[in-house]
Design a protein around this motif. Structure first.
Motif, PDB file in Angstrom:
ATOM      1  N   UNK A  45      30.908  20.705  42.140  1.00 39.45           N
ATOM      2  CA  UNK A  45      31.598  21.969  41.848  1.00 39.45           C
ATOM      3  C   UNK A  45      30.931  22.725  40.708  1.00 39.45           C
ATOM      4  N   UNK A  46      30.804  24.028  40.893  1.00 40.63           N
ATOM      5  CA  UNK A  46      30.395  24.926  39.813  1.00 40.63           C
ATOM      6  C   UNK A  46      31.682  25.420  39.162  1.00 40.63           C
ATOM      7  N   UNK A  47      32.100  24.763  38.092  1.00 43.29           N
ATOM      8  CA  UNK A  47      33.396  25.057  37.483  1.00 43.29           C
ATOM      9  C   UNK A  47      33.434  26.475  36.913  1.00 43.29           C
ATOM     10  N   UNK A  48      32.318  26.937  36.346  1.00 39.86           N
ATOM     11  CA  UNK A  48      32.283  28.304  35.828  1.00 39.86           C
ATOM     12  C   UNK A  48      32.533  29.321  36.941  1.00 39.86           C
ATOM     13  N   UNK A  68      36.267  24.150  47.862  1.00 39.86           N
ATOM     14  CA  UNK A  68      34.871  24.032  47.420  1.00 39.86           C
ATOM     15  C   UNK A  68      34.777  23.421  46.029  1.00 39.86           C
ATOM     16  N   UNK A  69      35.874  23.474  45.280  1.00 42.84           N
ATOM     17  CA  UNK A  69      35.827  23.102  43.868  1.00 42.84           C
ATOM     18  C   UNK A  69      36.700  21.894  43.500  1.00 42.84           C
ATOM     19  N   UNK A  70      37.854  21.780  44.127  1.00 41.30           N
ATOM     20  CA  UNK A  70      38.819  20.763  43.721  1.00 41.30           C
ATOM     21  C   UNK A  70      38.670  19.513  44.594  1.00 41.30           C
ATOM     22  N   UNK A  71      38.545  18.374  43.939  1.00 46.16           N
ATOM     23  CA  UNK A  71      38.434  17.096  44.643  1.00 46.16           C
ATOM     24  C   UNK A  71      39.823  16.636  45.105  1.00 46.16           C
ATOM     25  N   UNK A  72      39.849  15.731  46.040  1.00 50.96           N
ATOM     26  CA  UNK A  72      41.138  15.242  46.516  1.00 50.96           C
ATOM     27  C   UNK A  72      41.034  13.802  46.998  1.00 50.96           C
TER      28      UNK A  72
END
Length: 258
Positions: A45-48, A68-72
């Motif tokens: 993930x590109x957190x910015x 696209x950003x948060x894992x699960x």
């Protein structure tokens, strides 16, 4: 549930002149089709970029591909997820979770993304990107999550027809999460600390003092019972026919220093 996080002790002191923090945990009791528990960011993930997109969503109401950003984690009954302050998280659809939190007074929830859902007046729900950006733990990603806050159960004591397992314990939390598993009964001892018990699998149980058996409480599925620290030794008995699983939360040794 919205994609969110909670602020830690230092942030609350600096910004609100308040003590306290909110650590949480989810224990999955029931799960349906494609149920997920979102926890941490994906390794790639590109957190910015995620922060930029949720700010745009808040102003222009454009949807964000949060997957696209948060894992699960795939939600299955028995999954325990610990959520130390600062960890991005969300409970997904099609599941029932038991939520245990440390301090819900003097704590703050920052919603980062709420799927553009309107409130009862048809207006967009409030989003808290200012504080969220400053408190979310950007380094808590999939690999770290699975090494630290989503653990495999480990047995701490057992006998014929019974066992106690740790389902979640971390230096980041001052409480420990356990599960009592038994066919007919199991004994325990508060040792001067209160216990919180919840029947998460089975029909009915009786929680009774060993020294004063006339002091007891009968609990049914998903009843939450606080066992006072003064009870000392107690027994949990199966009043039904199916095997029992009881979720247990208690303070860790040395919690006074955390």
């Amino acid at each position: 549930m919205s994609v969110q996080c909670h602020s830690g002790e230092e942030y609350n002191k600096e910004n609100y002149n308040e003590f306290g923090r909110q650590d949480e945990s989810y224990y999955v009791v029931q799960a349906g089709h494609d149920a997920k528990t979102f926890i941490g960011f994906r390794d790639d993930a590109d957190v910015d970029q995620f922060i930029r997109e949720i700010k745009i969503a808040d102003k222009e109401y454009k949807p964000v591909d949060y997957m696209k950003y948060i894992s699960y984690e795939e939600s299955k009954p028995g999954l325990q997820v610990m959520i130390p302050a600062g960890t991005v998280h969300s409970s997904g659809r099609n599941q029932v979770v038991l939520e245990i939190g440390s301090l819900t007074i003097g704590s703050y929830t920052y919603k980062l993304y709420d799927y553009l859902r309107p409130d009862l007046d048809g207006k967009p729900r409030p989003i808290h990107t200012y504080h969220g950006e400053r408190t979310v733990a950007r380094d808590r990603k999939t690999t770290w999550v699975r090494e630290n806050i989503v653990q495999k159960p480990r047995t701490v004591r057992s006998g014929e027809g019974w066992a106690e397992v740790i389902v979640g314990e971390s230096p980041l939390l001052y409480f420990t999460l356990r599960r009592l598993e038994f066919d007919r009964q199991i004994g325990d001892n508060t040792n001067g600390k209160f216990h919180v018990l919840t029947l998460v699998d089975g029909e009915r149980i009786r929680i009774r003092s060993k020294e004063h058996p006339e002091r007891y409480f009968d609990a049914e599925f998903m009843d939450m019972v606080v066992v006072p620290a003064t009870i000392g030794e107690y027994v949990v008995e199966n009043l039904g026919v199916e095997p029992i699983r009881v979720h247990k939360t208690m303070l860790k040794d040395g919690f006074e220093n955390e």
